[in-house]
Design an enzyme around this catalytic site. Sequence first.
Site, PDB file in Angstrom:
ATOM      1  N   LYS A  31       0.829  -1.207   0.000  1.00  0.00           N
ATOM      2  CA  LYS A  31       0.000   0.000   0.000  1.00  0.00           C
ATOM      3  C   LYS A  31       0.859   1.250   0.000  1.00  0.00           C
ATOM      4  O   LYS A  31       0.612   2.198  -0.747  1.00  0.00           O
ATOM      5  CB  LYS A  31      -0.935  -0.010   1.204  1.00  0.00           C
ATOM      6  CG  LYS A  31      -1.874   1.194   1.276  1.00  0.00           C
ATOM      7  CD  LYS A  31      -1.360   2.331   2.117  1.00  0.00           C
ATOM      8  CE  LYS A  31      -1.315   1.949   3.584  1.00  0.00           C
ATOM      9  NZ  LYS A  31      -0.942   3.092   4.445  1.00  0.00           N
ATOM     10  N   SER A  32       1.894   1.257   0.829  1.00  0.00           N
ATOM     11  CA  SER A  32       2.751   2.440   0.933  1.00  0.00           C
ATOM     12  C   SER A  32       3.410   2.762  -0.397  1.00  0.00           C
ATOM     13  O   SER A  32       3.481   3.932  -0.807  1.00  0.00           O
ATOM     14  CB  SER A  32       3.811   2.232   2.012  1.00  0.00           C
ATOM     15  OG  SER A  32       3.218   2.098   3.287  1.00  0.00           O
ATOM     16  N   GLY A 107      -4.528   7.625   5.515  1.00  0.00           N
ATOM     17  CA  GLY A 107      -3.602   8.693   5.833  1.00  0.00           C
ATOM     18  C   GLY A 107      -2.859   9.198   4.617  1.00  0.00           C
ATOM     19  O   GLY A 107      -2.580  10.402   4.496  1.00  0.00           O
ATOM     20  N   SER A 182       5.123  10.578  10.178  1.00  0.00           N
ATOM     21  CA  SER A 182       6.125  10.741   9.126  1.00  0.00           C
ATOM     22  C   SER A 182       5.482  11.105   7.797  1.00  0.00           C
ATOM     23  O   SER A 182       6.150  11.618   6.896  1.00  0.00           O
ATOM     24  CB  SER A 182       6.924   9.447   8.967  1.00  0.00           C
ATOM     25  OG  SER A 182       6.108   8.398   8.461  1.00  0.00           O
ATOM     26  N   SER A 210       8.547   6.637  12.483  1.00  0.00           N
ATOM     27  CA  SER A 210       8.567   5.886  11.221  1.00  0.00           C
ATOM     28  C   SER A 210       9.557   6.429  10.198  1.00  0.00           C
ATOM     29  O   SER A 210       9.188   6.718   9.047  1.00  0.00           O
ATOM     30  CB  SER A 210       7.158   5.853  10.599  1.00  0.00           C
ATOM     31  OG  SER A 210       6.215   5.326  11.489  1.00  0.00           O
ATOM     32  N   GLU A 323       4.023   0.389  12.302  1.00  0.00           N
ATOM     33  CA  GLU A 323       2.735  -0.186  11.947  1.00  0.00           C
ATOM     34  C   GLU A 323       2.676  -1.692  12.171  1.00  0.00           C
ATOM     35  O   GLU A 323       1.604  -2.296  12.108  1.00  0.00           O
ATOM     36  CB  GLU A 323       2.415   0.111  10.487  1.00  0.00           C
ATOM     37  CG  GLU A 323       3.355  -0.558   9.493  1.00  0.00           C
ATOM     38  CD  GLU A 323       3.184  -0.033   8.092  1.00  0.00           C
ATOM     39  OE1 GLU A 323       3.163  -0.854   7.179  1.00  0.00           O
ATOM     40  OE2 GLU A 323       3.073   1.193   7.900  1.00  0.00           O
ATOM     41  N   HIS A 350      -3.134   6.871  14.653  1.00  0.00           N
ATOM     42  CA  HIS A 350      -3.360   6.092  13.428  1.00  0.00           C
ATOM     43  C   HIS A 350      -4.858   5.888  13.196  1.00  0.00           C
ATOM     44  O   HIS A 350      -5.673   6.685  13.652  1.00  0.00           O
ATOM     45  CB  HIS A 350      -2.597   4.776  13.508  1.00  0.00           C
ATOM     46  CG  HIS A 350      -1.161   4.902  13.096  1.00  0.00           C
ATOM     47  ND1 HIS A 350      -0.494   3.948  12.361  1.00  0.00           N
ATOM     48  CD2 HIS A 350      -0.253   5.888  13.309  1.00  0.00           C
ATOM     49  CE1 HIS A 350       0.756   4.324  12.145  1.00  0.00           C
ATOM     50  NE2 HIS A 350       0.920   5.500  12.715  1.00  0.00           N
ATOM     51  N   ARG A 354      -4.254   3.069  18.549  1.00  0.00           N
ATOM     52  CA  ARG A 354      -3.922   1.648  18.566  1.00  0.00           C
ATOM     53  C   ARG A 354      -3.412   1.167  19.917  1.00  0.00           C
ATOM     54  O   ARG A 354      -3.631   0.001  20.274  1.00  0.00           O
ATOM     55  CB  ARG A 354      -2.899   1.342  17.465  1.00  0.00           C
ATOM     56  CG  ARG A 354      -3.514   1.319  16.081  1.00  0.00           C
ATOM     57  CD  ARG A 354      -2.509   1.046  14.989  1.00  0.00           C
ATOM     58  NE  ARG A 354      -3.196   0.857  13.712  1.00  0.00           N
ATOM     59  CZ  ARG A 354      -2.596   0.832  12.528  1.00  0.00           C
ATOM     60  NH1 ARG A 354      -1.286   1.018  12.447  1.00  0.00           N
ATOM     61  NH2 ARG A 354      -3.292   0.641  11.422  1.00  0.00           N
ATOM     62  N   LYS A 420      -9.180  -2.316   3.768  1.00  0.00           N
ATOM     63  CA  LYS A 420      -8.406  -1.078   3.668  1.00  0.00           C
ATOM     64  C   LYS A 420      -7.103  -1.305   2.924  1.00  0.00           C
ATOM     65  O   LYS A 420      -6.693  -0.501   2.089  1.00  0.00           O
ATOM     66  CB  LYS A 420      -8.134  -0.521   5.062  1.00  0.00           C
ATOM     67  CG  LYS A 420      -7.446   0.827   5.079  1.00  0.00           C
ATOM     68  CD  LYS A 420      -7.285   1.327   6.513  1.00  0.00           C
ATOM     69  CE  LYS A 420      -6.881   2.786   6.550  1.00  0.00           C
ATOM     70  NZ  LYS A 420      -5.573   3.055   5.961  1.00  0.00           N
TER      71      LYS A 420
END
Length: 440
Positions: A31-32, A107, A182, A210, A323, A350, A354, A420
Amino acid sequence: MSAPNAGVPASWPAPFVTSPVDATVSVPGSKSLTNRYLVLAALADGRSRLRAPLHSRDSELMVSALRSLGATVTEISGDGAFGPDLLVDPLPAAAPGTRRVDCGLAGTVMRFVPPLAALAGGTTAFDGDPHARTRPMGAVIDALRALGVRVDDGGTGALPFTVTGSGRIAGGRLEIDAGASSQFVSALLLAAPRFDDGLHLVHRGSTLPSPDHIAMTVSVLRGVGVDVDDSVPNEWRVAPGPVAAFDTVVEPDLSNAGPFLAAALVTGGTVRMTGWPASTTQVGDKWRTILPALGASVHLADGTLTVTGTGRITGADLADTSELAPTVAAVCALADSPSTLTGIAHLRGHETDRLAALVTEIRRLGGDAEETADGLVIRPAELHAGTWETYADHRMATAGALIGLAVPGVVVRDIDTTAKTLPQFPELWQQLTRSAGARP
């Protein structure tokens, strides 16, 4: 693109296994990386292609946002096992107009897209899911204002807000406090090549969470020909210039690989994860050191990462798991000695808080967990059946599934939230556990 977990019940009995798992698993693209490449493709000097990208709610939201700004994103046949490739034609020249962007709970969308909206010109309204309105956004909003962009947020420093841009950003030196995420740094760096004078970004704050994700951003920028100087700690200089069109294969998501790999440790079995890169900027590569610290053996050869459990989980002191922390915490809740997780205070901002969520859910099942200023302490305790709430957080959902492997009667509320970043999670988890005599 994929429909999110169609037909999967909201309350999902987590499979409980009676023998070690033994499986080979593949997961979709990162995803990133997918969303960073999509942003850069929208700014590039020609058509770009993403091969084997992620198809999930977060990536769909990014695609929709870029389309609303005028980019063209087309699905074409490719070799990826989890969906088509993407062709991206970049944003057109700045033009007036009004548009809306749904950030969902992503995000990367709520932070990466506002600078693009300023470069696109016109007025763009941003909003998202209810919890998205509680996620930190002030650093991006303040940064855009400091760069001369009009942002109307009603004084909240959060969603919803509107960005009104002229189609140009001067750039230059900019100081921010990125202590909450970050992504504030990455958002500005990704757009900076299109600023008239580039960007000299300085982080002024006591902590920077991060850093691996910032290193990823710098790496993908350099990969498309952008000049980035990060030789001074907490400072980044991005030269103005073109973003070269590209054709790239997106690496598998190593963070999403975590629950599957950890299943080997939890059950005393073996899991082989295919497509593991020889070198990577993904934070998920830390599984190669985290899992051995908790009692597993790990071996990487010919693109396959093999994790084998011994039947015992040992607690550990682990820092900066980022994460990965929800998965790590789930494993630690099953360990035979205490664990301390530090350097993760930013997880409070987040998809949900969390740290509070993990403590609440571990305790709900009889566990012993508490928050610290920057992390968690988890002690051995006998866990029992119960409902594991997910708080619309995909990593909370997969953490509950992992505990359910070892504790019969765990029910994960709203497994759909895994869409997600990994819509196929319930199906892949069932395949993984089938080899170990899984039962609800």
